[in-house]
Design a protein around this motif. Sequence first.
Motif, short mmCIF file in Angstrom:
data_model
loop_
_atom_site.label_atom_id
_atom_site.label_comp_id
_atom_site.label_asym_id
_atom_site.label_seq_id
_atom_site.Cartn_x
_atom_site.Cartn_y
_atom_site.Cartn_z
N THR A 169 19.43 43.27 -0.32
CA THR A 169 20.13 43.16 -1.61
C THR A 169 20.49 44.55 -2.12
N GLU B 145 19.12 40.86 6.31
CA GLU B 145 19.77 40.76 5.01
C GLU B 145 19.01 41.58 3.97
N GLY C 39 16.61 40.17 -5.98
CA GLY C 39 17.83 40.84 -6.38
C GLY C 39 17.58 41.89 -7.44
N THR C 40 18.65 42.43 -7.96
CA THR C 40 18.55 43.47 -8.97
C THR C 40 17.80 42.99 -10.21
N ASP D 53 23.74 43.77 -6.68
CA ASP D 53 23.06 42.47 -6.54
C ASP D 53 23.71 41.60 -5.47
N ARG D 54 24.44 42.23 -4.57
CA ARG D 54 25.12 41.50 -3.51
C ARG D 54 24.26 41.50 -2.25
N ARG D 55 24.33 40.42 -1.47
CA ARG D 55 23.59 40.32 -0.22
C ARG D 55 24.46 40.86 0.92
N LYS E 98 14.32 38.80 -0.46
CA LYS E 98 15.28 37.98 -1.20
C LYS E 98 15.35 38.34 -2.68
#
Length: 428
Positions: free
Chosen positions: A112, A110, A140-141, A99-101, A138
């Motif tokens: 995820t 960018e 996330g997990t 879950d990191r960018r 944009k």
Amino acid sequence: MAAGAPRIFVSHLTGVAVFDPNGDQVGRVRDLVAMLRVGRRPPRLLGLVVELSTRRRIFLPMTRVTGIESGQVITTGVLNVRRFEQRPTERLVIGELLDRRVQLVETGEEVTVLDVSVQQLPARRDWEIDRVFVRKGKGGTFRRSKGETLTVEWSAVTGFSLEEQGQGAESLLATFEQLRPADLANVLHHLSSKRRAEVAAALDDDRLADVLEELPEDDQIEILGKLKEERAADVLEAMDPDDAADLLAELPEEDKERLLTLMRPDEAADVRRLMAYEERTAGGLMTTEPIVLQPDATVADALARVRNPDLSPALAAQVYVCRPPDETPTGKYLGTVHFQRLLRDPPYTLVSALLDDVLQPLEPEAPLPVVAGFFAAYDMVAAPVVDESGSLLGAVTVDDVLDHMLPEDWRETEFHLDAETEGAAHGS
């Protein structure tokens, strides 16, 4: 997991049961522990965070994992049940990397991180994080998104790895990761006391044990004294018993007994047995963990034991055949089988048919000059140590003999940092 096995995505490991060799469940996987490297080199996977039935979370090194298959993890059965404590150089894969960018190197876009995969390196026991499953956009997990997903090589993304600059213990360890223990010990010796303690604290137990064995006595005592007592006991367990015995012998009696009490009883028993001998005798020099086989073992069995990557070349050069029990002190010692002989005979041959039973073993009280003369006379790299009852107590290796025959300051006079390494070690 066998070399060349398929990669495994970490999301498939979450909650997976961990079993010992007998099939008994010991816990479940809760996370994975990795060490980042400088630049875009894939991180090394150090081990698993396993939650026991008591809810305690412990660290299981990858060297203790013998298989990951069919939704389960199989271990060697050797577990340290002390509570897991994350070190400065370690990253929790699920807790910190997912879950990191991050950015795609090629486009700068960018993305995820949804998942990462791990794989065992061919012909080695090391594991790496090799690929990253990412989503554009944009989301996330834990957030729904319709962005495109793709799997890329670790080197194709940026935003994880350590920067080239920076002289924290983490960056320093990544820089010197490929050094042999003796060379890393030389680096540590030339660091300031403060930096030496920082790096030692960040090393994993096995790596620190290997490095301690190569350090001068004063550095060993200093580093051990700055570790928490439970950690110090873990590191002593990871050291070769003869080296641990030598180190403990230099400590005050009270400290020595306290650390021995914290060690696992079987490990402490080996060390206590070695400490009963004079240091410069065969008994004081020997290791209690040579390769021991019973007479009905085959050449195939012997070669499987010799292949153990944790063995030094000297210990792997020969196997010792004894009556049960096959842990030191053993039953009656029957003889030695040299590695070259194992290579010349069919796999089904019994080791008892290949014995070198002419070579006389060393007595535990044999002084250092006698031990050195034995090695010189017979061109040996290891020699059995047998007591008066005929039991094998251990084996002396040539490196231990050399350590005790060279001048005490040989590490200072023979090893020198090159300019590049020295500059990096001192942060210049």
